[in-house]
Motif scaffolding. Structure first.
Motif, PDB file in Angstrom:
ATOM      1  N   ALA B  20       0.836  -1.199   0.000  1.00 39.95           N
ATOM      2  CA  ALA B  20       0.000   0.000   0.000  1.00 39.95           C
ATOM      3  C   ALA B  20       0.870   1.247   0.000  1.00 39.95           C
ATOM      4  CB  ALA B  20      -0.934  -0.003   1.207  1.00 39.95           C
ATOM      5  N   VAL B  24       0.964   4.082  -2.950  1.00 34.62           N
ATOM      6  CA  VAL B  24       0.701   5.514  -2.719  1.00 34.62           C
ATOM      7  C   VAL B  24       1.863   6.353  -3.245  1.00 34.62           C
ATOM      8  CG1 VAL B  24       0.474   7.279  -0.938  1.00 34.62           C
ATOM      9  CG2 VAL B  24      -0.874   5.195  -0.775  1.00 34.62           C
ATOM     10  N   TYR B  27       1.710   6.463  -6.950  1.00 35.68           N
ATOM     11  CA  TYR B  27       0.572   7.292  -7.370  1.00 35.68           C
ATOM     12  C   TYR B  27       0.951   8.770  -7.322  1.00 35.68           C
ATOM     13  CZ  TYR B  27      -4.202   9.149  -7.538  1.00 35.68           C
ATOM     14  OH  TYR B  27      -5.342   9.820  -7.885  1.00 35.68           O
ATOM     15  N   PHE B  49      -6.594   8.841  -2.576  1.00 35.50           N
ATOM     16  CA  PHE B  49      -5.738   7.655  -2.676  1.00 35.50           C
ATOM     17  C   PHE B  49      -4.799   7.573  -1.473  1.00 35.50           C
ATOM     18  CE2 PHE B  49      -2.656   4.688  -4.417  1.00 35.50           C
ATOM     19  CZ  PHE B  49      -3.462   3.814  -5.121  1.00 35.50           C
ATOM     20  N   GLY B  52      -6.734   6.403   1.518  1.00 35.83           N
ATOM     21  CA  GLY B  52      -7.001   4.967   1.430  1.00 35.83           C
ATOM     22  C   GLY B  52      -5.790   4.140   1.824  1.00 35.83           C
ATOM     23  N   GLY B  53      -4.625   4.509   1.267  1.00 35.77           N
ATOM     24  CA  GLY B  53      -3.399   3.783   1.589  1.00 35.77           C
ATOM     25  C   GLY B  53      -3.043   3.935   3.060  1.00 35.77           C
ATOM     26  N   LEU B  87      -9.393   4.326  -2.233  1.00 39.00           N
ATOM     27  CA  LEU B  87      -8.405   4.056  -3.284  1.00 39.00           C
ATOM     28  C   LEU B  87      -9.047   4.156  -4.664  1.00 39.00           C
ATOM     29  CD1 LEU B  87      -6.547   1.011  -1.645  1.00 39.00           C
ATOM     30  CD2 LEU B  87      -5.624   3.301  -1.993  1.00 39.00           C
ATOM     31  N   PRO B  92      -6.991   5.104  -9.881  1.00 37.39           N
ATOM     32  CA  PRO B  92      -5.601   4.723 -10.159  1.00 37.39           C
ATOM     33  C   PRO B  92      -5.383   4.197 -11.583  1.00 37.39           C
ATOM     34  CG  PRO B  92      -6.668   3.132  -8.704  1.00 37.39           C
ATOM     35  CD  PRO B  92      -7.585   4.310  -8.797  1.00 37.39           C
ATOM     36  N   LEU B 160     -11.786  -4.311  -3.213  1.00 40.86           N
ATOM     37  CA  LEU B 160     -11.381  -3.423  -4.315  1.00 40.86           C
ATOM     38  C   LEU B 160     -12.192  -3.731  -5.569  1.00 40.86           C
ATOM     39  CD1 LEU B 160      -7.497  -3.382  -3.902  1.00 40.86           C
ATOM     40  CD2 LEU B 160      -8.994  -1.385  -3.864  1.00 40.86           C
TER      41      LEU B 160
END
Lengths: 149, 262
Positions: B20, B24, B27, B49, B52-53, B87, B92, B160
């Protein structure tokens, strides 16, 4: 229902969208006031048959989805200036009363999801609950008739 | 689960948390590169994002409050529901497709995203069965007591997949209608609520919890699930509101054109 005809009152849609909001709103009030604040309703009642548990789960999720969908549909009516206020109020009361009566008769009595309160004589509670539902429904019916005039 | 202290489970949790953190970082670097190039990429997506991570790492490695079942449920809510939503809202796949050079990996990724099996995997009811069905297996069979190290991986991936299929924000070939996605959300939410209530009455087979722990944990699952379902419903409602708004604008413009032409 033609989507392209913006800027025109849509009485039918105003009524059912607000009925959806009323029913989902009443379910939310039930959850917040009777389950959480007063703690009269029990989260789980051992005498509930499994069909009652399943219908309760469905209805509970429908309340959440219905509330969000109702707001989006209502916002859409406002954006199109298509809201008929009289029909909206009528629908709201029909939804409030419809859910209250459904909850009082189907959920509490037929499916026995939970009772209104525990350790008390239920009859006055059931009468008040369903009476309130009937009253709200009657207000909704009167408002519908008046809106149609 | 009480298996949180099993060495294999702890190892898997560390691996997911590291994954994770890496995702991130990648990202944020990709989004920065996009912006340097002059492309617009809303900061809210980065924040979503990142949140979420971060939530994933916290839920897997941090100390969660409450008894063992309550703490497990808090972890489940974050890993399977809240973190996946956060996420997925970061889009993504869209970011990856934009930042990769046109040939090579990008082409493979696009082909994979458009492959037929992926289309059926993203069929909302199928994704819901994998997600909530897996949950029923986990809590209503002896699987729960076996502390399988890969259970956590399944829960995250299924979460997910479900969120991705319901929200449908990233470009995939087949777009399932709002009705499919909305009704699936309704069914999955109901199955989640029923499972939560049944856990209130009876713990997973082979597990023993104090009654207060079981009751708090199952109510956390029920009402916590509500919050994520509300958020998912809000995503769908926003998509519908925007799409009908576009149709409305087009039709009013068309009407104006006809009126002025006359």
């Amino acid at each position: 229902m033609e989507k392209s005809s913006g800027l025109q009152h849509r009485p039918g849609r105003s009524l059912w969208v607000c009925a959806l909001l009323g029913a989902a709103g009443m379910a939310a009030v039930d959850e917040i006031v009777f389950h959480q604040i007063l703690a009269w309703h029990h989260f789980y009642d051992r005498s509930t048959p499994s069909v009652g548990l399943i219908s309760d789960g469905l209805l509970h999720t429908a309340e959440l989805v219905g509330l969000v969908a109702g707001f989006a549909l209502f916002a859409d009516l406002l954006r199109r200036r298509a809201l008929s206020t009289a029909h909206a109020w009528a629908g709201l009361f029909l939804g409030l009363g419809g859910f209250q009566l459904f909850d009082g008769i189907v959920d509490h009595k037929l499916l026995r999801v939970h009772q209104i309160r525990y350790g008390v004589d239920l009859l006055p509670y059931d009468l008040a609950w369903n009476g309130a539902g009937l009253l709200l429904l009657a207000v909704g019916a009167v408002l519908t008739v008046r809106a149609r005039r | 689960m009480p298996g949180a202290h099993h060495p294999q489970v702890a190892l898997v949790e560390w691996v997911i948390a590291a994954g994770a953190a890496a995702a991130v970082t990648a990202y944020l670097l990709a989004a920065a590169r996009l912006r340097r190039r002059g492309d617009a990429w809303p900061v809210l997506r980065d924040l979503s994002f990142l949140a979420g991570g971060g939530a994933l790492v916290w839920a897997l490695l941090g100390h969660l409050p409450g008894g063992p079942f309550t703490a497990h449920m808090a972890q489940h809510l974050v890993v399977a529901m809240a973190a996946p939503l956060s996420l997925v809202l970061g889009r993504p796949l869209t970011l990856l497709l934009r930042v990769l050079p046109p040939r090579g990996t990008r082409r493979t990724l696009l082909a994979a995203a458009r492959a037929r099996p992926v289309r059926w995997l993203l069929f909302p009811p199928a994704a819901a069965v994998l997600d909530v069905g897996g949950l029923w297996l986990l809590y209503r069979t002896p699987l729960a007591a076996s502390h399988h190290p890969l259970a956590q991986v399944h829960v995250l991936l299924a979460g997910l997949l479900f969120t991705f299929a319901i929200c449908q924000l990233d470009p995939v070939r087949h777009r399932w209608s709002l009705a499919w996605r909305g009704l699936t959300l309704l069914g999955a939410g109901a199955a989640h609520a029923v499972l939560a209530k049944s856990l209130y009455a009876a713990p997973p087979p082979g597990a023993v919890y104090a009654a207060t722990d079981l009751h708090t944990g199952s109510q956390l699952m029920y009402y916590g699930g509500d919050l994520v379902e509300l958020a998912l419903a809000a995503v769908l409602a926003t998509q519908w509101y925007r799409a009908t708004g576009r149709v409305l604008r087009r039709s009013t413009m068309a009407t104006r054109r006809t009126v002025s032409a006359e």
